[in-house]
Scaffold this active site. Structure first.
Site, PDB file in Angstrom:
ATOM      1  N   LYS A 165       0.862  -1.189   0.000  1.00  0.00           N
ATOM      2  CA  LYS A 165       0.000   0.000   0.000  1.00  0.00           C
ATOM      3  C   LYS A 165       0.892   1.231   0.000  1.00  0.00           C
ATOM      4  CE  LYS A 165      -4.521   0.579   0.289  1.00  0.00           C
ATOM      5  NZ  LYS A 165      -5.436  -0.260  -0.475  1.00  0.00           N
TER       6      LYS A 165
ATOM      7  N   GLY B 220     -21.022   0.806  -3.104  1.00  0.00           N
ATOM      8  CA  GLY B 220     -22.416   0.721  -2.649  1.00  0.00           C
ATOM      9  C   GLY B 220     -23.396   0.686  -3.804  1.00  0.00           C
TER      10      GLY B 220
ATOM     11  N   GLY C 270     -23.630   4.263   2.100  1.00  0.00           N
ATOM     12  CA  GLY C 270     -22.636   4.609   1.078  1.00  0.00           C
ATOM     13  C   GLY C 270     -23.156   4.221  -0.291  1.00  0.00           C
TER      14      GLY C 270
ATOM     15  N   GLY D 254     -21.418   5.049  -3.308  1.00  0.00           N
ATOM     16  CA  GLY D 254     -20.350   5.383  -4.253  1.00  0.00           C
ATOM     17  C   GLY D 254     -20.123   4.201  -5.180  1.00  0.00           C
TER      18      GLY D 254
END
Ligand code: NAD
Length: 408
Positions: free
Chosen positions: A103, A217, A212, A214
């Protein structure tokens, strides 16, 4: 987000105990194998310069090249990046992806930068990080980075290395070798987990609430609607809408595309109370971390919770919900669809054989079914919640790779 690294290590510790992980391996997995902090000087449009702090955490690479996203947000912390790289190790292992966990991130607010400043920042990230390509570490997108940013990262990487290498960067546009279905992957996977888990607790086609709306979701809602589920409420950061007879998700998506929010949708009414505490069968937190805590866990009415977001349930809330007999499908299983299609993207880039969206979806669902059913079987065998089973399954895979390499 301050204790996210401790939470990640707590999960690691619990699963390590279940599988009697060797102390040396616990030690090695309790910290990233390599953590890089560096700065990116960026020329601003007004002629000034700003120095941004950036990170890349490589958790472990016993299971393959490290891989995954690049987060750009103000307030980004070292702990957050370390924790997310550990989560990626676990997610990859749960989904049988031959990759380690990685990450990266930059402490910056993209909304405060012009397009050209943002481009210079993203290109600077690759220049300073100097990633070594598809066989070593593959950066992808996350919060604050999109296909456009990944296209710039790939271009920068290829300009520096002097050769084309589409598999070196993930989440890029299809025109540069990105995979079809990348946008939908996580939502498709979440919906598949909802469906599999709902069948297990006799809630198939039950009433669903989704926090959510976005990328994740909205695709989850559309896919579940297609499967015959009633989506009775959805929310976003601005508000929530409810319709006890079921919202028309296609019409709601059109409303959101026009207005930028779910509020004001004519096919439902405004929900004034918390969507998390709504009377429903299935709850899908698909917004941000730590939304279900000790403060509200006791008021959750849903029987089944499927974690689309990363870490939406705090560890104390997890205990309260499990004690109340709720079924929880953990994040590392529920939202691993995106990681699976990222792996497909690398595979396609390396083989120069690009798949149709139907092929991507079919292969993804096979992998989701396997990740879910293997985790569930292990949970039953060990008599532990699915979260601990998922981490135990993943750690067993990582341990095997480490032992073969003689790292104990
Ligand atoms: P997104 O930015 O596209 O959408 C986030 C949604 O959550 C938006 O509708 C936003 O309005 C809403 N939201 C934000 N804060 C909220 C709050 N406090 N209360 C209610 N709603 C709120 O993000 P996304 O890509 O859909 O990701 C959602 C979650 O899933 C994140 O936690 C992300 O880390 C996780 N996740 C995403 C992917 C992926 O492939 N996109 C993969 C794994 C995990």
């Amino acid at each position: 987000m301050s204790n996210v690294w401790e939470e990640a290590r707590l999960n690691l510790g619990k699963a390590a105990k279940i599988i009697n992980l060797e102390p040396e391996l616990v030690n090695r997995l309790s910290t990233p194998m390599r953590f890089t902090e560096f700065t990116i000087p960026v020329r601003l449009d007004n002629g000034g310069k700003e120095l941004f702090t950036a990170y890349r955490s490589l958790h472990q690479d016993a299971t393959g090249p490290t891989k995954d996203g690049t987060r750009i947000r103000p307030g980004l912390t070292v702990e957050e990046i370390k924790a997310l790289s550990l989560f990626m190790s676990i997610k990859h292992a749960v989904a049988d992806i031959p990759a380690g966990g990685g990450k990266g991130g930059i402490v910056a607010d993209p909304s405060k930068l012009s397009d050209s400043e943002y481009e210079r920042l993203v290109r600077g990230f690759i220049r300073r990080l100097q990633p070594k390509g598809a066989m070593v570490d593959v950066p992808g997108a996350d919060i604050g980075t999109d296909a456009r940013a990944m296209a710039w990262m790939l271009d920068e990487y290829e300009q520096i290395s002097g050769f084309h290498s589409p598999a070196a960067i993930n989440d890029k546009p299809a025109a540069l070798g990105g995979s079809l279905g990348g946008h939908e992957a996580t939502g498709w996977g979440v919906a598949q987990c909802v469906h599999l888990a709902a069948q297990g607790v006799n809630l198939a086609q039950g009433r669903v609430a989704i926090q959510g709306f976005g990328q994740v979701g909205s695709i989850t809602a559309l896919t579940l609607e297609e499967k015959g589920y009633q989506i009775i409420a959805v929310s976003d950061v601005f508000g929530a809408v409810v319709n006890k007879s079921g919202l028309n998700i296609k019409a709601l998506s059109e409303h959101v595309a026009k207005t930028g929010q779910v509020a004001g949708f004519s096919g439902g009414t405004a929900l004034e109370s918390s969507i998390l505490e709504l009377d429903c069968d299935i709850l899908v937190p698909a917004a941000v971390q730590d939304v279900i805590t000790e403060a509200n866990a006791g008021r959750i009415k849903a029987t089944l919770l499927v974690e689309a977001a990363n870490a939406p349930i705090s560890p104390p809330a997890d205990l309260i919900l499990l004690k109340a007999g709720k079924t929880i499908v953990p994040d590392v299983v529920a939202n691993c669809g995106g990681a699976i299609v990222c792996d497909f993207e690398r595979t396609q880039g390396l083989s120069n054989d690009y798949w149709t969206i139907q092929q991507v979806k079919e292969k993804l669902l096979i992998r989701m079914d396997r990740a879910y059913s293997e985790t569930l079987s292990l949970a039953k065998e060990l008599n532990v919640p699915m979260r601990q089973a998922a981490w135990a399954k993943a750690l067993t895979k990582i341990r095997t790779a480490m032992l073969w390499r003689g790292w104990n």
